[in-house]
Design a protein around this motif. Structure first.
Motif, PDB file in Angstrom:
ATOM      1  N   ILE A  33      38.431 121.715 -12.927  1.00  0.00           N
ATOM      2  CA  ILE A  33      37.322 121.283 -14.175  1.00  0.00           C
ATOM      3  C   ILE A  33      36.062 121.146 -13.750  1.00  0.00           C
ATOM      4  O   ILE A  33      35.251 121.863 -14.393  1.00  0.00           O
ATOM      5  CB  ILE A  33      37.885 119.864 -14.578  1.00  0.00           C
ATOM      6  CG1 ILE A  33      39.401 120.010 -15.313  1.00  0.00           C
ATOM      7  CG2 ILE A  33      36.830 119.409 -15.632  1.00  0.00           C
ATOM      8  CD1 ILE A  33      39.979 118.879 -15.617  1.00  0.00           C
ATOM      9  N   ILE A  34      35.575 120.765 -12.267  1.00  0.00           N
ATOM     10  CA  ILE A  34      34.465 120.860 -12.058  1.00  0.00           C
ATOM     11  C   ILE A  34      33.967 122.214 -11.790  1.00  0.00           C
ATOM     12  O   ILE A  34      32.771 122.651 -12.304  1.00  0.00           O
ATOM     13  CB  ILE A  34      34.404 120.122 -10.358  1.00  0.00           C
ATOM     14  CG1 ILE A  34      34.629 118.597 -10.649  1.00  0.00           C
ATOM     15  CG2 ILE A  34      33.037 120.459  -9.934  1.00  0.00           C
ATOM     16  CD1 ILE A  34      35.111 118.154  -9.362  1.00  0.00           C
ATOM     17  N   LEU A  35      34.784 123.180 -11.364  1.00  0.00           N
ATOM     18  CA  LEU A  35      34.328 124.639 -11.234  1.00  0.00           C
ATOM     19  C   LEU A  35      34.310 125.148 -12.858  1.00  0.00           C
ATOM     20  O   LEU A  35      33.288 125.711 -13.119  1.00  0.00           O
ATOM     21  CB  LEU A  35      35.402 125.537 -10.521  1.00  0.00           C
ATOM     22  CG  LEU A  35      35.312 125.127  -9.019  1.00  0.00           C
ATOM     23  CD1 LEU A  35      36.316 125.966  -8.429  1.00  0.00           C
ATOM     24  CD2 LEU A  35      34.144 125.715  -8.256  1.00  0.00           C
ATOM     25  N   MET A  36      34.939 124.996 -13.631  1.00  0.00           N
ATOM     26  CA  MET A  36      34.937 125.561 -14.907  1.00  0.00           C
ATOM     27  C   MET A  36      33.553 125.117 -15.506  1.00  0.00           C
ATOM     28  O   MET A  36      33.191 125.576 -16.475  1.00  0.00           O
ATOM     29  CB  MET A  36      36.272 125.486 -15.787  1.00  0.00           C
ATOM     30  CG  MET A  36      37.354 126.344 -15.370  1.00  0.00           C
ATOM     31  SD  MET A  36      38.564 126.338 -16.263  1.00  0.00           S
ATOM     32  CE  MET A  36      39.501 124.922 -15.794  1.00  0.00           C
ATOM     33  N   ARG A  37      33.467 123.748 -15.387  1.00  0.00           N
ATOM     34  CA  ARG A  37      32.261 123.237 -16.129  1.00  0.00           C
ATOM     35  C   ARG A  37      30.835 123.757 -15.533  1.00  0.00           C
ATOM     36  O   ARG A  37      30.035 124.131 -16.305  1.00  0.00           O
ATOM     37  CB  ARG A  37      31.950 121.593 -15.751  1.00  0.00           C
ATOM     38  CG  ARG A  37      33.255 120.773 -16.545  1.00  0.00           C
ATOM     39  CD  ARG A  37      33.062 119.471 -15.934  1.00  0.00           C
ATOM     40  NE  ARG A  37      32.103 118.633 -16.789  1.00  0.00           N
ATOM     41  CZ  ARG A  37      31.853 117.546 -16.617  1.00  0.00           C
ATOM     42  NH1 ARG A  37      32.063 116.819 -15.557  1.00  0.00           N
ATOM     43  NH2 ARG A  37      31.050 116.777 -17.395  1.00  0.00           N
ATOM     44  N   TYR A  38      30.900 124.058 -14.082  1.00  0.00           N
ATOM     45  CA  TYR A  38      29.741 124.753 -13.591  1.00  0.00           C
ATOM     46  C   TYR A  38      29.536 126.294 -14.114  1.00  0.00           C
ATOM     47  O   TYR A  38      28.692 126.796 -14.537  1.00  0.00           O
ATOM     48  CB  TYR A  38      29.904 124.951 -12.341  1.00  0.00           C
ATOM     49  CG  TYR A  38      28.496 125.597 -11.449  1.00  0.00           C
ATOM     50  CD1 TYR A  38      27.439 125.211 -11.568  1.00  0.00           C
ATOM     51  CD2 TYR A  38      28.873 126.940 -10.940  1.00  0.00           C
ATOM     52  CE1 TYR A  38      26.411 125.891 -10.792  1.00  0.00           C
ATOM     53  CE2 TYR A  38      28.072 127.704 -10.479  1.00  0.00           C
ATOM     54  CZ  TYR A  38      26.708 127.024 -10.295  1.00  0.00           C
ATOM     55  OH  TYR A  38      25.725 127.653  -9.480  1.00  0.00           O
ATOM     56  N   THR A 355      29.967 117.369 -22.752  1.00  0.00           N
ATOM     57  CA  THR A 355      29.569 118.084 -23.597  1.00  0.00           C
ATOM     58  C   THR A 355      31.099 118.351 -24.537  1.00  0.00           C
ATOM     59  O   THR A 355      32.160 118.033 -23.989  1.00  0.00           O
ATOM     60  CB  THR A 355      29.008 119.366 -23.257  1.00  0.00           C
ATOM     61  OG1 THR A 355      30.014 120.257 -22.565  1.00  0.00           O
ATOM     62  CG2 THR A 355      27.759 119.430 -22.795  1.00  0.00           C
ATOM     63  N   ALA A 356      30.904 119.323 -25.595  1.00  0.00           N
ATOM     64  CA  ALA A 356      32.006 119.462 -26.388  1.00  0.00           C
ATOM     65  C   ALA A 356      33.067 120.364 -25.437  1.00  0.00           C
ATOM     66  O   ALA A 356      34.480 120.245 -25.643  1.00  0.00           O
ATOM     67  CB  ALA A 356      31.848 120.162 -27.858  1.00  0.00           C
ATOM     68  N   PHE A 357      32.206 121.105 -24.706  1.00  0.00           N
ATOM     69  CA  PHE A 357      33.180 121.865 -23.883  1.00  0.00           C
ATOM     70  C   PHE A 357      34.398 121.080 -23.083  1.00  0.00           C
ATOM     71  O   PHE A 357      35.426 121.757 -22.728  1.00  0.00           O
ATOM     72  CB  PHE A 357      32.478 122.398 -22.768  1.00  0.00           C
ATOM     73  CG  PHE A 357      33.198 123.825 -21.874  1.00  0.00           C
ATOM     74  CD1 PHE A 357      33.694 124.722 -22.481  1.00  0.00           C
ATOM     75  CD2 PHE A 357      33.320 123.267 -20.481  1.00  0.00           C
ATOM     76  CE1 PHE A 357      34.594 125.442 -21.325  1.00  0.00           C
ATOM     77  CE2 PHE A 357      33.903 123.854 -19.787  1.00  0.00           C
ATOM     78  CZ  PHE A 357      34.628 125.055 -20.039  1.00  0.00           C
ATOM     79  N   ASP A 358      33.964 120.003 -22.640  1.00  0.00           N
ATOM     80  CA  ASP A 358      34.817 119.085 -21.832  1.00  0.00           C
ATOM     81  C   ASP A 358      36.035 118.816 -22.539  1.00  0.00           C
ATOM     82  O   ASP A 358      37.179 118.891 -22.067  1.00  0.00           O
ATOM     83  CB  ASP A 358      33.971 117.813 -21.199  1.00  0.00           C
ATOM     84  CG  ASP A 358      32.917 118.285 -20.337  1.00  0.00           C
ATOM     85  OD1 ASP A 358      33.049 119.319 -19.624  1.00  0.00           O
ATOM     86  OD2 ASP A 358      31.972 117.475 -20.303  1.00  0.00           O
ATOM     87  N   GLY A 364      42.913 122.151 -24.103  1.00  0.00           N
ATOM     88  CA  GLY A 364      43.467 123.447 -23.645  1.00  0.00           C
ATOM     89  C   GLY A 364      44.431 123.375 -22.531  1.00  0.00           C
ATOM     90  O   GLY A 364      45.517 123.725 -22.462  1.00  0.00           O
ATOM     91  N   ILE A 365      44.055 122.430 -21.548  1.00  0.00           N
ATOM     92  CA  ILE A 365      45.000 122.184 -20.396  1.00  0.00           C
ATOM     93  C   ILE A 365      46.039 121.561 -20.943  1.00  0.00           C
ATOM     94  O   ILE A 365      47.099 121.838 -20.356  1.00  0.00           O
ATOM     95  CB  ILE A 365      43.995 121.506 -19.347  1.00  0.00           C
ATOM     96  CG1 ILE A 365      43.111 122.183 -18.811  1.00  0.00           C
ATOM     97  CG2 ILE A 365      44.946 120.842 -18.280  1.00  0.00           C
ATOM     98  CD1 ILE A 365      42.212 121.652 -17.923  1.00  0.00           C
ATOM     99  N   MET A 371      53.104 124.269 -21.478  1.00  0.00           N
ATOM    100  CA  MET A 371      53.888 125.365 -22.101  1.00  0.00           C
ATOM    101  C   MET A 371      53.994 126.325 -20.824  1.00  0.00           C
ATOM    102  O   MET A 371      55.261 126.862 -20.723  1.00  0.00           O
ATOM    103  CB  MET A 371      53.080 126.070 -23.071  1.00  0.00           C
ATOM    104  CG  MET A 371      53.629 127.243 -24.158  1.00  0.00           C
ATOM    105  SD  MET A 371      54.932 126.275 -25.199  1.00  0.00           S
ATOM    106  CE  MET A 371      53.988 125.547 -26.164  1.00  0.00           C
ATOM    107  N   ILE A 372      52.937 126.591 -20.080  1.00  0.00           N
ATOM    108  CA  ILE A 372      53.259 127.672 -19.147  1.00  0.00           C
ATOM    109  C   ILE A 372      54.089 127.071 -17.949  1.00  0.00           C
ATOM    110  O   ILE A 372      55.162 127.884 -17.460  1.00  0.00           O
ATOM    111  CB  ILE A 372      51.765 128.140 -18.201  1.00  0.00           C
ATOM    112  CG1 ILE A 372      51.155 128.660 -19.190  1.00  0.00           C
ATOM    113  CG2 ILE A 372      51.983 128.627 -17.141  1.00  0.00           C
ATOM    114  CD1 ILE A 372      49.525 128.756 -18.807  1.00  0.00           C
TER     115      ILE A 372
END
Length: 789
Positions: A33-38, A355-358, A364-365, A371-372
């Motif tokens: 999550i830290i990496l994806m936020r960056y 932000t809304a992305f979080d 999504g996770i 499911m995966i």
């Protein structure tokens, strides 16, 4: 509801496995999550632009030198963009080293000179007042800069004195956009404040729908003269570059590092790869441990299928259990992120705001991951016959194989991350410890001259006053006992240079970087002259001589300066009879930028003293504090202010490798996390596997097996898995390192010791997690185990 109740009961019954699974997944998710936020922040740079894919800047190429510019300043044999296709057009001028005066205090400022149309292309939040440049005297301040000058006072309507002596009125306070921005400034000024600025405009265009951008770029690719070819045969071409791509083209804006940020796609790809590998490690660990817990329910699933349970019911059970686990792990991950927020901001150099992305990322996770992770267990048990599921757990050898496969894959990824981490740290160490080829110690880069960037404001009297201030600076510097040498310029030795094409005595064309210097430049930076001699020049000497570095001499096809000469291609075109200008000296090569970019073939136009705002000062060792105090007092004496900007060259060199340091740090941290996650997986699997072998161990002890035989028996399987994972990781790591560094002029060697260190590190840490369990298993009471089994 009943299914949810059963799922909770099962997870609570398997407390050890559930806790281990949650910890492994939580650590993995937190890092990802830290990496994806960056990564998301990097990919959404300049989204405050109304339409960053269709707002274009002009990129000009003049004899090989590229940069952002405009077309309107080229008045000879050029092409103009048809205004019929233009929806909005704006210009801006970045003035990186400017200043304003409030009362008796001078404040350095990054000024952006533009027009009101700029706000039709870029959206900035208005904190106070209006974001408008309605009059030539209008000015907008950023919130941070307004606080610096006025504190808590209301700045709207306040008047500042700009560097050109004109008063400007603050009409609005600009807020910081949610996204990262390429252009950064303190003050926005109206372009109408002056008719002649220090720099040329950069033009921005937003075209009407349907405009053929390719046709405009095709027309711009035809070389055109800049000036009258009788006197200047230089040509230029241009192309349109969308705003979204400017951030990734740092070479277009690297002359103003304080005003323009740039990104590195290679680094982003690396971080994306780390994120994917960590996520894969966490998911594999999750599935593997969940399969271990499902083995304890094999009989239950077999009986349910015998009594008619359908695949949908089985999938619902597995999916709900996984969802509960993922929800718990995700909550723990965000808690870890919040705890580590300050270290994360330090590593990545940015503030992570929510932000809304979080929210979308978490949803999504929560939707995709259960499911995966449910697919493989569902297939495994849904398509296994009930009779096999009802059999004892210990008889399922194929389950053991699948567990070892998943564990091996985890460790292959872990070895990969550890090897890459060791290599990038070695590369960083080499970059920081390799001398660039010039003196870096005890040299300051100081902005001492603070004069107006508005050329139209100068009169004969003001020019004389400016000269007197500069002469006063020089006289004071000449008398300072701490200063060894100094040179004023517009750039320091690390500032990127421009270049053009030169011709040698055979008429061959070579592109060389151009740097303007004085004889003092080479002495100040201790750049060795290896052939010829650089003449001393006094103030009355009007000569300009050419000096090259070794790389340029080689590129020109010369082995010595004897008979060597060059001429600019455009001068030769203008006058075919122009003779070559001789090269008087050759200096040693040095790295004027990042070491991986290599040595640039450079030609030096050496003359007498150059003017400039930036002073490069070499001072005596141990006199840093005294130098700063002296310069502060000097600045107050000449300009009435103690505010001045300075850096130390040694720090500037280290700052060039900030992204390399960030990459090495990220790899180190997340390689450790990968080891932890994999070790947790090993711990969970070994808890199950060793417990299943208690009866076998008891029988072996009865038959005379000693402790060391049991240790060897229990360790062997895991060591084999780790060695296989390591062998697979070696060529993958070597390939990735070679691919990433293939264009590096200077790179650390890929030696065998980094592979050996990674193997020892992972094996010691991982097998250490087994020590207690194996010791406990090796010392069991055979009678008690055989009786209870």
């Amino acid at each position: 509801m009943k299914t949810l109740k059963y799922a909770l009961r099962f997870l609570m019954r398997s407390k050890s496995y559930t806790v281990i699974n949650l910890l492994g997944l939580a650590f993995s998710l937190a890092c990802c999550i830290i990496l994806m936020r960056y990564i998301h922040r990097e990919l959404t740079v300049d989204t405050h632009c109304m339409d960053r894919e269709h707002v274009y800047a002009i990129c000009t190429n003049t004899e090989g030198s590229r940069g952002l510019s405009g077309l309107k300043q080229y008045n000879y044999d050029t092409i103009s963009i048809d205004n019929r296709f233009v929806e909005t057009m704006s210009t801006y001028i970045p003035l990186e080293k400017d200043y304003v005066i409030s009362g008796d205090n001078r404040f350095p400022a990054r000024c952006l000179v533009t027009d009101s149309a700029f706000f039709q292309l870029f959206h900035y939040p208005a904190v106070q007042g209006e974001l408008s440049l309605s009059t030539p005297q209008s000015a907008l301040l950023t919130e941070k800069y307004a606080r610096k000058i006025f504190g808590r006072e209301n700045p709207i309507g306040k008047v500042l004195r700009y560097s050109n002596g004109k008063d400007i009125t603050i009409e609005g306070i600009v807020g910081e956009p949610e996204c990262k921005t390429t252009i950064n400034f303190d003050i926005i000024l109206s372009s109408k404040l002056s008719q002649r600025w220090e720099r040329m405009n950069t033009e921005l265009y937003r075209f009407l729908p349907g405009t053929d951008i390719n046709a405009i770029n095709k027309a711009g690719s035809v070389p055109r003269y800049i000036n009258d070819p009788k006197y200047d045969t230089r040509t230029h071409t241009f192309s349109l570059i969308p705003v979204k791509d400017i951030y990734w083209n740092g070479s277009l804006t690297d002359h103003e590092p304080a005003m323009f940020l740039s990104g590195n796609r290679s680094q982003l790809i690396i971080l994306s790869g780390v994120c994917l590998l960590l996520l894969l490690t966490g998911v594999l660990n999750f599935i593997n441990l969940y399969l271990v817990t499902l083995l304890r329910r094999g009989k239950e699933y077999g009986l349910k299928k015998v009594f008619g349970a359908c695949g949908r019911t089985l999938f619902a059970n597995i999916w709900i259990e996984n969802t509960l686990l993922v929800l718990s792990a995700l909550s723990a991950a965000w808690l870890i992120i919040e705890i580590l927020s300050i270290p994360a901001e330090y590593v990545f150099g940015i503030h992570f705001s929510y932000t809304a992305f979080d929210g979308w990322l978490s949803i999504g996770i929560l939707v995709l991951l259960p499911m995966i992770t449910s697919i493989y267990p569902y297939i495994k048990y849904n398509y296994t016959s009930p009779i096999l599921s009802i059999r004892s757990i210990s008889g399922q050898s194929h389950s053991s194989h699948s567990r070892m496969f998943f564990l091996g894959t985890q460790y292959m990824i872990t070895f990969l991350l550890v090897v890459l981490s060791l290599y990038f740290n070695r590369q960083l160490g080499m970059l920081l410890n390799t001398e660039p080829g010039f003196r870096t110690k005890n040299i300051m880069n100081v902005n001492l001259v603070y004069e107006s960037k508005d050329f139209s404001s100068y009169t004969y009297e003001s020019m004389q006053q400016r000269r007197q201030r500069v002469m006063q600076l020089d006289n004071e510097l000449n008398t300072c006992p701490f200063i060894e040498l100094y040179e004023p310029s517009y750039e320091n030795i690390l500032t990127p240079t421009f270049g053009t094409n030169y011709l040698n005595d055979k008429g061959e064309k070579v592109f060389l970087n151009i740097r303007y210097a004085t004889p003092t430049f080479f002495k100040l930076y201790d750049i060795k002259v290896i052939e010829g001699e650089i003449p001393d020049m006094d103030k009355e000497d009007r000569r300009t001589v050419l000096v090259v570095n070794k790389a340029a001499l080689k590129a020109l096809g010369y082995t010595s300066i004897h008979g060597a000469g060059v001429i600019e291609e455009n001068k030769k075109r203008a006058n075919s009879g122009t003779s070559l200008q001789p090269i008087v000296a050759v200096v040693e090569d040095y790295f004027e930028g990042h070491l991986t970019a290599g040595v640039k073939p450079t030609i030096y136009s050496v003359g007498t003293r150059f003017s400039g705002d930036l002073y490069q000062i070499a001072y005596a060792p141990g006199k840093k504090k005294e130098m700063i105090d002296f310069l502060r007092n000097l600045e107050y004496k000449v300009y009435g202010s103690k505010d001045f900007e300075y850096t130390f060259l040694e720090d500037d060199v280290k700052a060039m490798y900030e992204q390399d340091r960030q990459t090495a740090t990220v790899y180190s941290i997340f390689a450790c996390i990968a080891i932890i996650v994999s070790s947790l997986g090993l711990l969970g699997i070994s808890l199950f596997d060793i417990r299943q072998r208690y009866r076998e161990i008891a029988i072996r002890k009865v038959n005379g097996a000693c402790i060391k035989d049991l240790y060897r028996l229990l360790f062997r399987k895991y060591i084999i898995v780790l060695i296989i994972a390591f062998v697979i990781a070696i060529p993958l790591a070597y390939y990735l390192i070679n691919t990433y560094t293939q264009n590096f002029a200077v790179k650390a060697p890929v030696s065998i010791d980094i592979f050996i260190i990674s193997l020892l590190l992972v094996i010691v840490i991982s097998l250490g997690t087994l020590a207690y369990q194996i010791q406990k298993a090796a010392h069991i009471n055979p009678a008690k185990i055989i009786k209870t089994e």
